[in-house]
Design an enzyme around this catalytic site. Structure first.
Site, PDB file in Angstrom:
ATOM      1  N   TRP A 187       1.274  -1.226  -0.151  1.00 25.94           N
ATOM      2  CA  TRP A 187      -0.156   0.145   0.073  1.00 25.94           C
ATOM      3  C   TRP A 187       1.201   1.001  -0.113  1.00 25.94           C
ATOM      4  O   TRP A 187       1.694   0.845   0.204  1.00 25.94           O
ATOM      5  CB  TRP A 187      -0.736   0.402   1.146  1.00 25.94           C
ATOM      6  N   GLU A 226      -3.737  -2.871  -1.929  1.00 21.83           N
ATOM      7  CA  GLU A 226      -4.414  -2.034  -1.621  1.00 21.83           C
ATOM      8  C   GLU A 226      -4.531  -0.370  -2.007  1.00 21.83           C
ATOM      9  O   GLU A 226      -3.594   0.105  -2.228  1.00 21.83           O
ATOM     10  CB  GLU A 226      -3.710  -1.920  -0.277  1.00 21.83           C
ATOM     11  N   LYS A 228      -6.997   3.352  -2.589  1.00 26.16           N
ATOM     12  CA  LYS A 228      -7.568   3.587  -1.145  1.00 26.16           C
ATOM     13  C   LYS A 228      -8.166   5.303  -1.967  1.00 26.16           C
ATOM     14  O   LYS A 228      -7.663   5.435  -3.530  1.00 26.16           O
ATOM     15  CB  LYS A 228      -6.422   4.202  -0.500  1.00 26.16           C
ATOM     16  N   ASP A 259      -9.376  -2.867   1.844  1.00 26.34           N
ATOM     17  CA  ASP A 259      -9.375  -2.380   2.982  1.00 26.34           C
ATOM     18  C   ASP A 259     -11.043  -2.404   3.143  1.00 26.34           C
ATOM     19  O   ASP A 259     -11.229  -0.779   1.997  1.00 26.34           O
ATOM     20  CB  ASP A 259      -8.332  -1.450   2.968  1.00 26.34           C
ATOM     21  N   HIS A 262     -11.539   1.552   3.216  1.00 24.80           N
ATOM     22  CA  HIS A 262     -10.966   2.624   1.471  1.00 24.80           C
ATOM     23  C   HIS A 262     -11.842   3.517   0.468  1.00 24.80           C
ATOM     24  O   HIS A 262     -11.912   3.044  -0.973  1.00 24.80           O
ATOM     25  CB  HIS A 262      -9.452   2.229   1.156  1.00 24.80           C
ATOM     26  N   HIS A 286      -8.036  -6.401   4.750  1.00 24.91           N
ATOM     27  CA  HIS A 286      -8.363  -5.465   6.145  1.00 24.91           C
ATOM     28  C   HIS A 286      -9.603  -4.745   6.242  1.00 24.91           C
ATOM     29  O   HIS A 286     -10.700  -4.261   6.193  1.00 24.91           O
ATOM     30  CB  HIS A 286      -7.476  -4.351   5.258  1.00 24.91           C
ATOM     31  N   ASP A 294     -12.160   6.944   5.665  1.00 28.13           N
ATOM     32  CA  ASP A 294     -10.904   5.609   6.119  1.00 28.13           C
ATOM     33  C   ASP A 294     -10.213   6.334   7.558  1.00 28.13           C
ATOM     34  O   ASP A 294      -9.117   6.880   7.918  1.00 28.13           O
ATOM     35  CB  ASP A 294     -10.030   5.311   5.248  1.00 28.13           C
ATOM     36  N   ASP A 296     -10.528   4.187  10.340  1.00 30.20           N
ATOM     37  CA  ASP A 296      -9.587   3.206  10.469  1.00 30.20           C
ATOM     38  C   ASP A 296      -9.920   3.118  12.157  1.00 30.20           C
ATOM     39  O   ASP A 296      -9.145   2.462  13.324  1.00 30.20           O
ATOM     40  CB  ASP A 296      -7.785   3.137  11.385  1.00 30.20           C
ATOM     41  N   ASP A 326      -7.450  -4.117   9.760  1.00 30.13           N
ATOM     42  CA  ASP A 326      -6.296  -2.770   9.828  1.00 30.13           C
ATOM     43  C   ASP A 326      -7.270  -1.930  10.482  1.00 30.13           C
ATOM     44  O   ASP A 326      -7.916  -0.681   9.855  1.00 30.13           O
ATOM     45  CB  ASP A 326      -6.098  -3.123   8.157  1.00 30.13           C
TER      46      ASP A 326
HETATM   47  C1  RNT Z   1      -3.757   2.371   4.723  1.00 24.65           C
HETATM   48  C2  RNT Z   1      -4.199   0.754   4.172  1.00 24.65           C
HETATM   49  C3  RNT Z   1      -2.965   0.551   5.055  1.00 24.65           C
HETATM   50  C4  RNT Z   1      -2.270   0.290   6.703  1.00 24.65           C
HETATM   51  C5  RNT Z   1      -1.161  -0.004   6.776  1.00 24.65           C
HETATM   52  C6  RNT Z   1      -0.882   0.568   7.473  1.00 24.65           C
HETATM   53  O1  RNT Z   1      -4.803   3.443   4.046  1.00 24.65           O
HETATM   54  O2  RNT Z   1      -5.160   0.924   5.427  1.00 24.65           O
HETATM   55  O3  RNT Z   1      -3.227  -0.961   5.145  1.00 24.65           O
HETATM   56  O4  RNT Z   1      -3.073   0.681   7.452  1.00 24.65           O
HETATM   57  O5  RNT Z   1      -0.555  -0.868   6.209  1.00 24.65           O
HETATM   58 ZN    ZN Z   2      -5.711  -1.747   4.757  1.00 27.22          ZN
END
Ligand code: RNT
Ligand code: ZN
Length: 418
Positions: A187, A226, A228, A259, A262, A286, A294, A296, A326
């Site tokens: 990523w 990955e 975003k 993810d 994302h 993820h 995003d 998290d 994640d």
């Molecule tokens: C970031 C991505 C990625 C990170 C990790 C730490 O937006 O989701 O996967 O969170 O690599």
């Molecule tokens: Zn991620």
């Protein structure tokens, strides 16, 4: 009545109840036992890692919160993960980022990382019966800037190409060592804060960088990419968008990482599963929780996650989907955050495994759409929680909410003293 007996009793009733809709609860439990979650190491320390490069700045990612007790070194992360493993059922994986190497106090820049920096992780993981996954780290470094692998500046681009190549070589060694492919995620945050007139150019550069990185074929690792939607400070343009990696993955037969944080908030990630399964080799997930963007947040049991799990089970694709987590919430007990997210993910899959799918499909085949919708609704409230409690009991872990006290105890004895 003691809790164990209560669980046993409820389970027996639930089992019979599920039989009435043609679901084999024991089979679901067996299947759940085999599902491993790739636990992200970075929730333990707010994505800090163990590099000795000084205060890096560099951006690309950010954890918010300052709850006390974060892991400060390799031993503390391992200790925390070991504790987490005592609180969850099943056998799992650990997902490491390149910045978490065992650098032994030495200054090792990203274009110098090698497998030897991860030997102690491999040995520890073997001892704990964990398999390892891996990630290149292009954020949080003076050369991170706004563009890494898509940077027109050859020197910077080559630095990140070298880093990523090395990460693939490390993953290969991990895979060999553990006799199970190491899944390496790539990523990058590359993008632009404001309008760019070179969308095509950067994507073309990224494609070339990836081709160069993937020129070496490996047997014991698998690559995944990955995307975003946008990053903070890079709101207008992301080079590695979903379309970009979907195209690249389909063309080059690489795994695409989804993810769940994302995508546009109204976009269904669950709906992507079936298409990806048709055109790319496998899927990496993820599982996260976006709040407004995003953000998290800790994964919880919500419709997004259960829909995702159900789609995977319905497609009979558990053997083609790698389930990773994640998130990095620094505002609550970090260890508790792990347990919540792992259990939520497992619960979602359990619900998928307990779906009365044969009957639902029969209804659909017959065009009985009222019946299909009604059973989908009823299935949501069948006693899956009794089956979950049984999963905990069978795995000899705290049942239901009992892990709260265990996390509190660990906080009192360990993390609060850091
Ligand atoms: C970031 C991505 C990625 C990170 C990790 C730490 O937006 O989701 O996967 O969170 O690599
Ligand atoms: Zn991620």
């Amino acid at each position: 009545m003691k809790k164990n007996e209560l669980v046993q009793k409820s389970y027996e009733i639930a089992k019979e109840r599920y039989q009435t809709v043609g679901v084999d609860v024991e089979k679901a439990l067996e299947d759940l036992q085999k599902i491993s979650v790739s636990i992200h190491c970075w929730q333990a320390d707010d994505v800090t890692g163990f590099e000795n490069l000084g205060n890096l700045g560099g951006g690309g990612i950010q954890a918010t919160g300052n709850y006390p007790g974060k892991a400060r070194n390799i031993d503390e992360i391992r200790q925390d993960i070991e504790k987490v493993l005592t609180l969850v059922g099943g056998s799992h994986r650990l997902n490491l980022h390149a910045i978490y190497g065992d650098f032994e106090g030495k200054v090792v820049d990203r274009d110098e990382v090698e497998a030897s920096h991860f030997t102690s992780w491999m040995e520890w993981a073997k001892e704990k019966e964990l398999k390892l996954d891996f990630n290149s780290t292009s954020f949080g470094h003076p050369k991170s800037g706004d563009l890494t692998l898509a940077n027109p500046n050859k020197e910077i681009r080559d630095f990140w190409i070298e880093h990523t190549k090395r990460c693939r070589a490390i993953s290969e060694e991990m895979g060999k060592f553990q006799n199970d492919p190491c899944i390496m995620n790539l990523w990058i945050h590359d993008g632009m804060k404001d309008l760019t007139v070179n969308r095509y150019e950067y994507r073309k550069i990224l494609e070339q960088s990836l081709d160069e990185i993937f020129a070496t074929e490996y047997k014991n690792m698998k690559d995944c990419l990955e995307s975003k939607l946008f990053g903070i400070g890079l709101e207008s343009y992301t080079v590695g968008s979903h379309d970009f990696y979907l195209g690249y993955g389909a063309k080059k037969q690489k795994i695409v990482t989804l993810d769940t944080g994302h995508f546009h908030l109204t976009e269904s990630v669950a709906d992507k599963i079936s298409s990806l399964l048709l055109f790319t080799p496998e899927i990496m997930l993820h599982v996260s929780r976006p709040i407004r963007w995003d953000s998290d947040h800790v994964t919880i049991l919500n419709d997004d996650v259960t829909d995702l799990a159900k789609e995977i089970v319905r497609a009979n694709a558990l053997n083609r989907v790698h389930i990773g987590l994640d998130y990095f919430d620094a505002s609550i007990n970090r260890l508790g955050a792990y347990v919540i997210g792992i259990c939520a993910t497992q619960k979602a899959f359990l619900q998928g495994l307990l779906e009365p799918i044969a009957q639902l499909r029969k209804y659909e085949e017959n065009g009985q759409y009222f019946e299909r919708l009604a059973l989908l609704e009823e299935a949501k409230v069948l006693p899956w929680n009794a089956v979950w409690d049984m999963f905990c009991l069978k795995n000899n872990i705290a049942i239901g909410e009992d892990y709260i006290a265990e996390v509190q105890q660990y906080e009192k004895e360990v993390t609060s003293k850091r």
